[in-house]
Design a protein around this motif. Sequence first.
Motif, mmCIF file in Angstrom:
data_model
loop_
_atom_site.group_PDB
_atom_site.id
_atom_site.type_symbol
_atom_site.label_atom_id
_atom_site.label_comp_id
_atom_site.label_asym_id
_atom_site.label_seq_id
_atom_site.Cartn_x
_atom_site.Cartn_y
_atom_site.Cartn_z
ATOM 1 N N GLU A 97 1.294 -13.685 7.530
ATOM 2 C CA GLU A 97 0.760 -12.325 7.659
ATOM 3 C C GLU A 97 -0.433 -12.079 6.737
ATOM 4 O OE1 GLU A 97 1.620 -10.105 9.952
ATOM 5 O OE2 GLU A 97 2.879 -11.702 10.746
ATOM 6 N N LYS B 67 -4.036 -12.322 8.273
ATOM 7 C CA LYS B 67 -4.301 -11.188 9.156
ATOM 8 C C LYS B 67 -4.644 -9.945 8.354
ATOM 9 C CE LYS B 67 -1.036 -12.938 12.625
ATOM 10 N NZ LYS B 67 0.246 -12.678 13.358
ATOM 11 N N ARG B 68 -3.866 -9.692 7.316
ATOM 12 C CA ARG B 68 -4.092 -8.484 6.508
ATOM 13 C C ARG B 68 -5.427 -8.538 5.784
ATOM 14 N NH1 ARG B 68 1.605 -8.627 5.108
ATOM 15 N NH2 ARG B 68 1.103 -9.488 3.049
ATOM 16 N N ALA C 179 -8.268 -7.909 8.267
ATOM 17 C CA ALA C 179 -8.360 -6.492 8.616
ATOM 18 C C ALA C 179 -9.019 -5.701 7.499
ATOM 19 C CB ALA C 179 -6.961 -5.940 8.917
ATOM 20 N N ARG C 180 -8.668 -6.027 6.242
ATOM 21 C CA ARG C 180 -9.239 -5.323 5.096
ATOM 22 C C ARG C 180 -10.732 -5.619 4.964
ATOM 23 N NH1 ARG C 180 -6.293 -7.048 0.107
ATOM 24 N NH2 ARG C 180 -4.506 -6.427 1.380
ATOM 25 N N THR D 159 -7.898 -13.228 -2.298
ATOM 26 C CA THR D 159 -6.467 -13.407 -2.086
ATOM 27 C C THR D 159 -6.103 -14.871 -2.284
ATOM 28 O OG1 THR D 159 -4.639 -12.951 -0.570
ATOM 29 C CG2 THR D 159 -6.625 -13.903 0.397
#
Length: 451
Positions: free
Chosen positions: A27, A30-31, A34-35, A46
């Motif tokens: 996940e 994906k996150r 999107a950010r 990250t």
Amino acid sequence: MTRVLGYLPEERVFHHFQELAHPDDLELPKRILARVLQEPGKSQVTEYRVKHKDGTFHWLEINSLNLLDEPGVEAIVWNYRDITQRKQLEREVAKAKEQLEAILNNVADGIVVANANNSLVYINDVAARMLGFPSAAAMLAAPGSAFGQRLRRFATWDEQGRPLPFEERPGFQASQGKKAHALVLYQDTLAGQGYWTLMRAQPIFDAQAQVQFVVSVFTDITEQKEFEQRKDHFISMASHELKTPLAILSAFTQLLREWFEAEDRQDVILHLSKMDDQITRLTKLVADLLDISKMQAGKIELAQEAVDMDELLREVVENLQPTTTHRLLVKGAAHRSITGDRDRLGQVLMNLLTNAIKYSPQAETVMVRVAQTRDTLTVSVQDFGIGIAQSHQEKLFERFYRVYSEKDQTYPGLGIGLYIAHEIIQRHGGKMWVDSFEGKGSTFSFSLPNR
């Protein structure tokens, strides 16, 4: 990508990059995407695991920057850095920390670590419980006012029952760069309970040789101390009970001796003399035991009078010389008086000289040296006897300590004379020490302040 994950550009894995993520991290890509799309021009960092071409998972630090609106770029820039080794080190450090905390929380001693500003860095559960908290976590979660209030409940006393000043406590001394220890009684004034602890504090220095941390270790010895107190009480009571019968025995022995001397019964007089010697020896032992009891209770009293050390030493040597074949030689002189208890200082000299004679049976000489500086007077008693192993020397001045070996099994004693002598010198504000080598002899010295 090739350098980091081993994939060639033509393999076009980037289009399926999310599928390369570790199952537990699926996940995250994906996150983060999107950010990134929501915040143009802002860098996003990250960390997650990605599958290497060889099938292993590597930790990557991924820096993402949305430049879709940037003329001439119009792309999302991804920067990858392999941090697998760093993550492995972090896991090892975390595991080691967890193991260390488990060890520290299961030792019997309380352990406290403070920084140079006296702020708490670490405390284990044992130390927290000593301070009245159920656990280290509860203590660290408590507000500062509650912590300070809890500490103010405790009065701190030294072994002699005197209030222990803050600057004499091992933790403070360690903050000044000195390794220190002390036997301390903590008294909870609210609960009316107390416990004895052996406090040891060690400074830890930084690269500039400044104190960075202070590590304090607290060993609860309440049970041991209470046992010693019961033992001391028994010794004191027994000594007092023996004192009167011994005095009566000595008086009747003297009376019998005078009686048989009038009848010229030399055979009986010889036996009475031996009996009197043993009574005298036992009387001295009882007196020493009573001295120990007084010292442990902090009740020994020292006279404050001018003591001519040259005269005192001469008197002790003259009294002792007729009883031994050793030559007692004195070198140097004090040429001044000091303030102290003449009888007690004479007791110290007598103890050191008799020990020197006892433990040098093959020697002919015992040397006494007197030296002085502007501030101190030093007396040394040197023998040329059996000597003492290095491993025993630090414990020689402890109560009832005896050096047992094949060489000295024939030497009587209970290990109390040096303890008493050491205590007397300490209570005069001085210090006592020993220099010794096995087979070459020993030199016992003490120094006293010139006052």
